[in-house]
Scaffold this active site. Structure first.
Site, PDB file in Angstrom:
ATOM      1  CG  ASN A 114      38.071  63.732  41.252  1.00  0.00           C
ATOM      2  OD1 ASN A 114      38.136  64.849  41.758  1.00  0.00           O
ATOM      3  ND2 ASN A 114      38.176  63.538  39.960  1.00  0.00           N
TER       4      ASN A 114
ATOM      5  CB  CYS B 168      41.045  63.462  37.787  1.00  0.00           C
ATOM      6  SG  CYS B 168      40.573  64.811  36.701  1.00  0.00           S
TER       7      CYS B 168
ATOM      8  CG  HIS C 202      38.784  61.936  33.788  1.00  0.00           C
ATOM      9  ND1 HIS C 202      38.744  62.275  35.131  1.00  0.00           N
ATOM     10  CD2 HIS C 202      39.008  60.595  33.751  1.00  0.00           C
ATOM     11  CE1 HIS C 202      38.924  61.193  35.856  1.00  0.00           C
ATOM     12  NE2 HIS C 202      39.092  60.158  35.044  1.00  0.00           N
TER      13      HIS C 202
ATOM     14  CG  ASP D 211      39.701  56.777  35.478  1.00  0.00           C
ATOM     15  OD1 ASP D 211      39.694  57.910  35.993  1.00  0.00           O
ATOM     16  OD2 ASP D 211      38.932  56.432  34.568  1.00  0.00           O
TER      17      ASP D 211
END
Length: 1401
Positions: free
Chosen positions: A218, A223, A470, A487
């Site tokens: 990131n 993201c 997020h 993630d």
């Protein structure tokens, strides 16, 4: 000493802070509050039941120790070695100092860390209960500022903090007092209770090992992009197509989207660690700021697809994007009473599905194809049948193999004047059947042989609210039962429940804590939910989920990326093993010869540019010499190594040769002896003597009388300094004795007279002194490693003048130049210069921006005048001021849109920089007048529309900035052909096919912006000059209707115009005049439809309708929002409308996601909404635009009544709190009072200050009212709960009260200014003035923030602080968007006016 397992660590009431052991001194000790390395739940998760033990240490003869510190024996807890560190006389304090220490810290690998919770105890041997024990607790500063409970935490031990504990454990007076019981028979007993936290570190998770996949790094706020890229990567057919896009080995990833994406996908496929996306975002044209802004995922997906689709044209993978993602649907309108049907086929790459009001995907598809009836006032105008009742809808012709569904989780709430996130529960199936109910979603043209059964492939999730959050993705790459969560850098295995059910959204119910009581369960909204779904059709599964291996990747790409991967792995390995190795940097005479005079002018060498060796510490230096022999071809017996030393004057010189004893030591030992300040490196000078046959010979024996000197030669005529060699001289000798040798080294005649100077230092000032040839070297204070510069003496009376005739003046010049370089580098965010300031610049003519025309070597320190003067000299131009320069855009490889202003930059370096990249290209143009004079003029591009000829000519008008529109018209009259000599002209502002303004003749042209609006000049028709009392001048625009997803949107095109309509004139007569004016053929004109449009809504007219009756309203904002519309097809060739008059056009970088101008709260009860580029609609703040079809009528209240309903409950909650909590606590009283006053002020403003229009829907009203009411109640209740806790050590109550009074007064004052901005009949928007409006556009928000900050300081609770932070961030966002709206609406809006904070933001 004993080691045993202890009971759990108790919480202590001591506020003592743990600190690392340091040599403490009197005065401030900042480490007393430093606990930055403490682990938190955000980055580590402790395993239950950590291993723990108690270690007991009996220290005999305690008072007799003379050493400053003592270490206990090593003990092991949790597999780690520990020991206690004690300072018996205190660590420079009058207290016992005691720490827990990692026993083997010096031998642990690079990057080690471990977590432990511990306590230290000094045992009272007479009364156990008086033993002194200290634990780790929450930092005291937090307890002082906020009401917080005490509790244990854990410390992270690492290479920087290998010990941690208490500097002031207990007073030495108490410890050494025999009667206290801490020292009995001169023995002291110390205990350490240690619990080792075995931590599952987020960052140490090996995604590749655990899952077989790697994540994406990131960059700050990317993201959203990472989740999309992972989804696209795991569509193998798409990945294969990307690999097959043609790229070359000469391409640069940061300048090529295909190559950057190929590189990214390759690394995702073959890398063992997470992959960076910086090359890809640079290829988009983003800078660092873009990487910290969250953009719209759907827009990124579409723009990226368009870019790739364009790059694939003419290649073997052309059409791949369409084959994978493109589907088609049919928009239809079918008349009910006559046989007429209109259809239009459209393609889509993704579908936007409603979430609000739909329980699942099938309900959204039902709503998508829902049939709308056009009847009553909304009848459809069918060709040859007039107005007819009709059905309108959408059906699908075909679906793509990969179906992307965008869930509309975000929408605009007009009631609250803000974007909101829809967190409603919304279900989606693992298998999606779009042939259900006999193909209800399919059109008659659809191929029913294709089975539209889809399997879920990816779920993209957003966790958070509308202002941020997020993004991550759940993907099953092979469509198996195993799901994976991507993630950012972390990839984990997940089950189907986590990927599906837990991403439905909605509410979740917490279990009851007291089941026996009749209490209702607590529900909370789930803010993590799916916002994009990717399905793959079962029948295409084998094709889409195909095999992708190395043969699909271009060879040059494989070679390039494998090399990058190997280099990265090598660096990682070297970093991990760095503690086992020593870096030895060896400088030789060859390095001095190469560097001096080019990269180095002072001292001898840049050690970063010499040969370095990575040698294991335990290897002996003699073995290292053999390595040197292999590398340089110099036998060991001919090598002599000198140590470098940093002198007090900051110079760095060879100091002494290594002794045989030192050479017999290991490399690690030698490194520590030689350079204690920097143990990472060992720097050496290799002395090699060359004999008569040019071969190495053994170095001469060095005595104390011998001095090693280095020599540099200076040539004043060439301004050149170079290294010529080194010599051993005798300390008792004189320079006269070596002059012949120096002449030989320089290539001079043996009897050439030369002057010698000693280079002493260069920081902070240059010191270079003349050497007296008659004095001995020792008398001149010369020693090993000194530098002597020599030159021919300056020729007195010579015609050749040198700028720097001697060594001192030249070195002074070079020193000043380096200082300029340093000052220049400090003005940049990043240093981009190493070494020389010279720069070869390629110049291109602005007219031929692709071709280099000539090159000039310039200094990066050249001023603007220097650069244009050299360009003018090269071009043979007498006046350099006629040169105008333009910088280069490194991303688009085109000139920047705006040229460089006259003396608008300080140096050439500023001209060449573009974001974080540097170019070597400048564009030039030769003007007909000097640039300073041109900049005093205003240049306008005006499109003149001839009255009788069908032609438009663009004219460039150049006039002084103080000129008026009348001057423009007079100048234009001299350049155009008029229909008759007395014709009058007018100047119009046209934007997106609408006329927004007729410029008055007295308006200053300085404020006119022709960059985004088109300026149109035309003759004023005679009929407009003689308007009757009841005649009206109306706007007439061409338009088409675009039906997308059941929503009709009007699209204007063509040239707008004015038309005079007379009282009582029917549409049939108006149509005849329009046809004559436009010279439209009868056949085509008969198909045109005529409509009255207001706020974008067409109302179709019949030939008998009186047109003037429709244009009676005069209170609308902007006449362009009411117009006579001519609906017909746009048959003109597509071209970009001249809305942007930039000098250059080029491919736009990927970016600019989201709406152009979001709705704003303008403070005076109104809001602006954007209906498309250039088409703004202004509506009351509480006007309800319901874009969804609803069968029930919404209940509304007036705006004033609605606002009272909003604020009164919150005000009453504050007032009632005085009755519910009738105590005399001043802090609670002030919190209740400030909140009550705040909402009372709002009620007063609603009743007596603000003006409103429109209404508020009761449904939205209830939601907003509850939010205000609940926030106020919780604020007061949280303060009530804090009663009884100790008062903060730092009392901020009274400063907070003052801040609140300032905030509420300033807020009210600026609201009052806003309310007076317009009169009751004035509908024009204006830029606010007065107060702080000259500095910021939202001072009322600034003072509201100060008010809430004041309340939080009065309260001094964490809840109050969090509430203030949330309010601040929200109002910052609102003010930012408000300023953007003003900039877009008012061309003369002052740029220096900020959004919220003067001169800052």
């Amino acid at each position: 000493m004993t080691l045993m397992t202890p009971p759990p660590l108790d919480q202590q009431e001591d506020d003592e802070m743990l600190v690392p052991h340091t040599e403490f001194t009197e005065g401030p000790q900042p480490m007393e509050v430093a606990q930055a390395e403490t682990a938190t739940a955000a980055d580590a998760q402790s395993v239950d039941d950590p291993p723990s033990a108690r270690f007991t240490w009996t220290i005999d003869n305690f008072s007799r120790f003379n050493t400053k510190k003592l270490y206990s024996d090593v003990f092991v807890v949790g597999g780690y070695k520990w020991r206690i560190l004690v300072f018996p006389k205190g660590n420079n304090v009058d207290h016992l100092s005691m720490y827990l220490d990692v026993a083997d810290s010096t031998n642990l690998p690079y990057g080690w860390s471990r977590y432990a919770q511990f306590s230290l105890t000094v045992i009272n041997q007479l009364h156990q209960k008086y033993s002194i024990r200290k634990d780790m607790v929450v930092p005291a500063i937090l307890k002082h500022l906020f009401f917080m409970n005490k509790g244990d935490t854990q410390h992270q031990f690492n290479s920087r903090e290998s010990d941690w504990g208490f500097t002031s454990f207990m007073p030495l007076g108490e410890l050494y007092d025999p009667g206290r019981g801490y020292l009995v028979n001169d023995s002291c007993i110390v205990e350490a209770d240690v619990a080792v936290r075995r931590v599952i570190d987020y960052w140490s998770h090996d995604s590749k090992k655990e899952t077989g996949y790697v994540g994406l790094k990131n960059q700050g706020a990317t993201c959203y992009m990472n989740s999309l890229l992972q989804t696209l990567y795991h569509i193998p057919y798409f990945r294969k197509a990307v690999y097959h896009m043609p790229t070359t080995e000469n391409d640069i990833p940061s300048g090529s989207i295909p190559l950057a994406l190929q590189s990214l996908f390759y690394k995702l496929q073959y890398s063992d660690t997470s992959v960076a996306t910086k090359e890809l975002t640079k290829s988009f044209g983003w800078d660092t700021y873009d990487s910290f802004m969250q953009h719209d995922v759907q827009e990124l997906n579409r723009v990226l697809s368009e870019k790739l689709e364009d790059k694939m044209k003419g290649t073997v993978v052309e059409g791949t994007i369409q084959q994978l993602f493109e589907g088609h649907h049919m928009n239809y309108i079918e008349c009910i009473n006559v046989d007429y049907k209109s259809t239009r086929k459209e393609s889509f790459y993704d579908l936007q599905l409603d979430v609000k009001g739909c329980r699942d995907v099938y309900a959204s598809f039902d709503k998508y194809v829902e049939v709308e009836r056009l009847e009553g006032d909304n009848k459809y105008h069918a060709e040859q049948h007039g107005l007819q009742d009709a059905r309108k809808g959408v059906l699908f012709i075909d679906f793509p193999p990969v179906l992307q569904l965008q869930l509309k989780r975000f929408e605009y709430d007009f009631m609250r004047d803000t974007m909101v996130k829809i967190n409603d529960r919304y279900e989606f199936p693992l298998q999606l059947d779009l042939d259900r109910e006999n193909g209800k979603y399919l059109s008659p043209e659809a191929d029913r042989s294709v089975r539209n059964l889809y399997t879920l492939h990816s779920v993209l999730v957003h966790s958070g609210g509308v202002h941020g959050g997020h993004y991550y993705a759940y993907i099953r790459p092979t469509l198996s039962d195993q799901w994976f969560k991507f993630d950012d850098e972390r990839v984990t295995k997940e089950d189907v429940k986590r990927a599906l059910e837990e991403q439905y959204g909605g509410e979740e119910e917490l279990p009851q804590t007291n089941p026996g009581f009749n209490n209702s369960p607590f529900k909370f909204t789930k803010y993590s939910n799916a916002y994009m779904l990717v399905y793959i059709r079962e029948s295409d599964k084998e094709k889409v989920i195909c095999n992708v291996d190395e043969k699909d990747i271009a060879e040059h790409l494989r070679i390039r990326l494998k090399k990058e991967q190997e280099e990265k792995e090598q660096k990682r390995k070297e970093k991990a093993e760095a503690h086992l190795y020593t870096i030895i940097k060896v400088a030789r005479s060859e390095d001095l010869l190469e560097q001096i005079g080019k990269d180095v002018y002072f001292d001898l060498v840049d050690h970063d540019k010499v040969r370095s060796f990575r040698i294991q510490k335990q290897i002996t230096f003699n073995l290292f010499k053999e390595e040197v022999a292999k590398e340089f071809g110099i036998p060991v017996q001919f090598q002599r190594f000198w140590l470098w030393a940093k002198r007090q004057n900051h110079t760095y010189r060879p100091n002494r040769p290594l002794t045989p004893q030192e050479e017999a030591q290991s490399v690690g030992q030698l490194r520590e002896v030689s350079n204690k300040a920097n143990n990472a490196e060992l720097k050496l000078f290799l002395e090699v003597e060359i004999g008569q046959d040019l071969r190495p010979v053994p170095p001469p024996e060095k005595t104390k009388e011998d001095i090693l000197l280095f020599f540099k030669l200076y040539d004043p005529s060439k301004e050149e300094l170079r290294y010529v060699g080194r010599l051993f001289v005798k300390g008792s000798g004189k320079p006269l004795e070596i002059l012949t040798k120096l002449n030989e080294m320089a290539g001079f005649a043996p009897d050439q007279e030369i002057e010698l100077y000693e280079e002493i230092k260069f920081e902070p000032n240059v010191m270079c002194e003349h050497i007296d040839n008659r004095l001995t070297f020792r008398s001149s204070q010369l020693e090993d490693g000194d530098i002597v510069c020599f030159q021919k003496p300056p020729q007195m009376g010579s015609n050749e003048q040198c700028r720097y005739p001697d060594v001192p003046s030249f070195l002074e010049y070079m020193h000043n130049r380096q200082l300029s370089d340093l000052a220049w580098k400090l003005t940049w965010k990043r240093g981009r210069v190493t070494g020389s300031t010279r720069q070869v610049v390629r110049f291109r003519s602005l007219e031929k921006s692709k071709e280099d025309e000539f090159c000039l070597e310039l200094s990066k320190l050249h001023t603007y005048d220097d650069v244009v003067e050299r360009v003018a000299n090269h071009l043979g131009l007498d006046d350099p001021s006629k040169i105008r320069l333009t910088s280069h855009n490194c991303y688009s490889q085109q000139p920047k849109p705006q040229p460089i202003k006259y003396r608008g930059v300080d140096h050439l370096s500023d001209m060449l920089v573009h974001y974080n990249q540097t170019s070597d290209i400048l564009y030039y143009e030769v003007l007909d007048i000097p640039l300073p004079e041109l900049q005093g003029l205003k240049t306008l591009k005006v499109a003149f529309h001839h009255a009788t000829k069908d032609e438009v000519v663009i004219h460039t008008i150049r006039l002084p900035k103080q000129s008026t529109v009348g001057d423009v018209i007079n100048d234009l009259k001299t350049k155009v052909e008029l229909s008759h000599p007395s014709a009058e002209l007018r100047l119009l502002e046209v934007f997106y096919h609408k006329i927004y303004k007729i410029f008055p003749h007295n308006e200053k042209i300085e404020n006119i912006n022709d960059q985004y609006w088109t300026l149109r000049a035309e003759e004023i028709p005679e009929e407009e000059k003689n308007l009757g009392p009841h005649d009206r001048l109306i706007h007439v625009y061409h338009f088409t209707k675009d039906t997308t997803q059941n929503q009709v949107q009007v699209q204007n095109f063509g040239e707008p115009f004015f038309l005079v309509i007379h009282e009582g004139e029917a549409l049939a007569d108006v149509k005849m005049r329009i046809q004559k004016k436009l010279q439209a053929p009868d056949e085509e004109f008969s198909k045109w439809k005529f409509a009255f449009l207001s706020l974008g809504r067409p109302e179709y007219l019949q030939d008998s309708d009186i047109v003037s009756n429709r244009f009676q309203r005069r209170d609308i904002y902007g006449a362009w929002e009411q117009y006579l519309g001519l609906e017909h097809s746009d048959n003109a060739p597509k071209r970009s409308y001249a809305a942007n008059q930039n000098r250059h056009t080029f491919e736009k970088p990927v970016g600019g996601f989201g709406v152009n101008c979001p709705p704003l709260n303008l403070g005076s009860g109104t809001a602006a909404t954007s209906t498309g580029p250039g088409c703004q609609r202004f509506t009351p703040k509480f006007w309800n635009l319901n874009t969804e079809k609803s069968s029930r009528k919404q209940i509304k209240l007036s705006s004033r009544t609605g606002m009272l309903v909003l604020y009164v409950p919150a005000f009453l909650s504050g007032a009632v709190s005085f009755v519910l909590y009738p105590n005399h606590d001043l802090r609670l009283f002030l919190v209740k009072a400030t909140l009550t006053i705040h909402f009372f002020k709002r009620v007063v403003e609603v009743l007596f200050v603000h003006r409103y229009s429109g209404g508020m829907e009761v449904e939205s009203l209830i939601t907003i009212t509850l939010s205000y009411f609940i926030s106020s109640v919780f604020f007061i209740y949280a303060q009530q709960l804090a009663q009884g806790l100790p008062e903060p050590a730092i009392d901020l109550m009274y400063p907070g009260l003052m801040l609140f009074l300032i905030g509420i007064s300033g807020n009210f004052y600026h609201h009052r200014l806003l309310s007076k901005l317009r009169s009751k009949r004035d509908k024009e928007y204006r830029v606010p003035k007065g107060g702080l409006f000259g500095l910021v556009i939202c001072p009322h928000y600034l003072f509201e923030i100060l008010g809430f900050l004041g309340i939080s300081l009065v309260a001094q609770t964490l809840y109050a602080f969090a509430f203030s932070v949330g309010t601040t961030l929200y109002l910052m966002g609102r003010s930012y968007v408000t300023r953007r709206w003003y900039l877009s609406r008012f061309k003369d809006f002052p740029k220096e006016v900020k959004a919220l904070i003067p001169c800052v933001f």
